[in-house]
Design a protein around this motif. Structure first.
Motif, PDB file in Angstrom:
ATOM      1  N   ASP A 181      -5.663  -6.303  -6.162  1.00 31.17           N
ATOM      2  CA  ASP A 181      -5.807  -6.330  -4.713  1.00 31.17           C
ATOM      3  C   ASP A 181      -6.691  -7.498  -4.312  1.00 31.17           C
ATOM      4  O   ASP A 181      -7.695  -7.793  -4.981  1.00 31.17           O
ATOM      5  CB  ASP A 181      -6.440  -5.028  -4.227  1.00 31.17           C
ATOM      6  N   LEU A 193      -2.183  -2.833 -10.554  1.00 29.92           N
ATOM      7  CA  LEU A 193      -2.312  -3.342  -9.188  1.00 29.92           C
ATOM      8  C   LEU A 193      -3.543  -4.229  -9.098  1.00 29.92           C
ATOM      9  O   LEU A 193      -4.638  -3.834  -9.495  1.00 29.92           O
ATOM     10  CB  LEU A 193      -2.437  -2.194  -8.179  1.00 29.92           C
ATOM     11  N   TYR A 225       0.838  -1.203   0.000  1.00 36.60           N
ATOM     12  CA  TYR A 225       0.000   0.000   0.000  1.00 36.60           C
ATOM     13  C   TYR A 225       0.876   1.257   0.000  1.00 36.60           C
ATOM     14  O   TYR A 225       0.579   2.234  -0.676  1.00 36.60           O
ATOM     15  CB  TYR A 225      -0.929  -0.014   1.209  1.00 36.60           C
ATOM     16  N   SER A 243      -1.501  -7.733  -2.069  1.00 35.55           N
ATOM     17  CA  SER A 243      -1.589  -7.071  -3.364  1.00 35.55           C
ATOM     18  C   SER A 243      -0.515  -7.608  -4.297  1.00 35.55           C
ATOM     19  O   SER A 243       0.540  -8.060  -3.847  1.00 35.55           O
ATOM     20  CB  SER A 243      -1.414  -5.554  -3.208  1.00 35.55           C
TER      21      SER A 243
END
Length: 294
Positions: free
Chosen positions: A248, A246, A108, A253
């Motif tokens: 998730d 990305l 993150y 991730s």
């Protein structure tokens, strides 16, 4: 998906972006790494590591390289210098987000850093409004439901991080955000009816911003290629810089940086945005759900 190996924690992504640009400039100038190494009084390996994003670029080296490559535009010099500083800060673990290290996963923090350097965000979301367009109460309800943080102060810190990220939308050089939402994301009662109504109102107002586009894929579209899950595509100012994807999920991730993977998600994005309602039709649907409920 198959192809080049994805990165789960791209601490060198910004360095690779800078390295890609420097490599392009070197090749455009018709220079080899050997020639550059002689001029900088270093090894060819160091130049290669810089271009691969594996070594930091010191200010004097960057200045020397840009001069050698004939890059004299001040705006370009300033942007690359800032990119180098940001990449080096990440290696040293600094940045405003470091103040919230106790509640932020490494991936993150990487995402926040990349978002700070990005010029555009394209995202498909199937279950929730994306963080850049969330209200505090909606973000808080999601954070509580995620069950990762139990202490009220940790929850509030995480919500604060999301709100700070939203400053990019109104900055002097604002982030371009293009969101495609599945209709279910508008109807999921996150935080209850009052919280959701306020969230939809905020989403509608955000869609009026010149740098924000919101589209909705209605239920009637049926099956489409992006139903496998949400994703974010980050784009960067330089045409030579690579996009980054990305993905998730509850266990963590994953970053995709390989050309084939990124191109695959760009294809998914083009497919889902063309299947979605137009921005005007999407706004009408958002307002209708806000007024009359699910």
């Amino acid at each position: 998906m198959h192809g080049e190996r994805p990165s789960s924690a791209p601490s060198t992504v910004l360095g690779r972006q800078l390295g890609d640009e420097l490599r392009t400039m070197r090749e455009r100038a018709g220079l080899t790494t050997a020639v550059v190494a002689v001029e900088l009084d270093c090894t060819k390996g160091k130049i290669s590591r810089i271009e691969n994003g594996r070594s930091p670029v010191r200010g004097p080296d960057l200045t020397a390289m840009l001069r050698l490559y004939g890059v004299d535009e001040q705006a370009v010099q300033a942007r690359l210098a800032e990119l180098a500083r940001t990449a080096n800060k990440r290696r040293r673990g600094s940045g405003w987000w470091s103040e919230y290290g106790d509640v932020l996963a490494d991936t993150y923090r990487d995402f926040i850093e990349l978002e700070a350097a990005a010029s555009s965000v394209r995202t498909f979301q199937s279950q929730m409004i994306p963080a850049l367009l969330q209200t505090p109460d909606y973000a808080r309800a999601l954070t509580v439901a995620g069950r990762r943080w139990k202490k009220p102060e940790e929850i509030e810190q995480f919500v604060t991080v999301r709100l700070i990220r939203q400053n990019r939308l109104t900055a002097e050089d604002p982030l371009s955000v293009w969101v495609v939402l599945a209709e279910g994301a508008l109807r999921q009662q996150v935080g209850g009816q009052d919280v959701m109504k306020a969230q939809l109102d905020h989403l509608a107002r955000s869609a009026d911003m010149p740098n924000v586009t919101v589209q909705v894929v209605p239920f009637r579209v049926g099956a489409h290629a992006s139903m496998a899950g949400p994703y974010v595509i980050l784009g960067f100012p330089s045409e030579a810089a690579m996009d980054v994807v990305l993905l998730d999920n509850p266990s963590g991730s994953m970053w995709l940086e390989g050309v084939k993977e990124v191109e695959a998600y760009q294809g998914l994005w083009d497919d889902v945005r063309t299947k979605a309602l137009s921005p005007v039709e999407s706004l009408e649907l958002i307002n209708s759900i806000k007024e009359f409920g699910a």
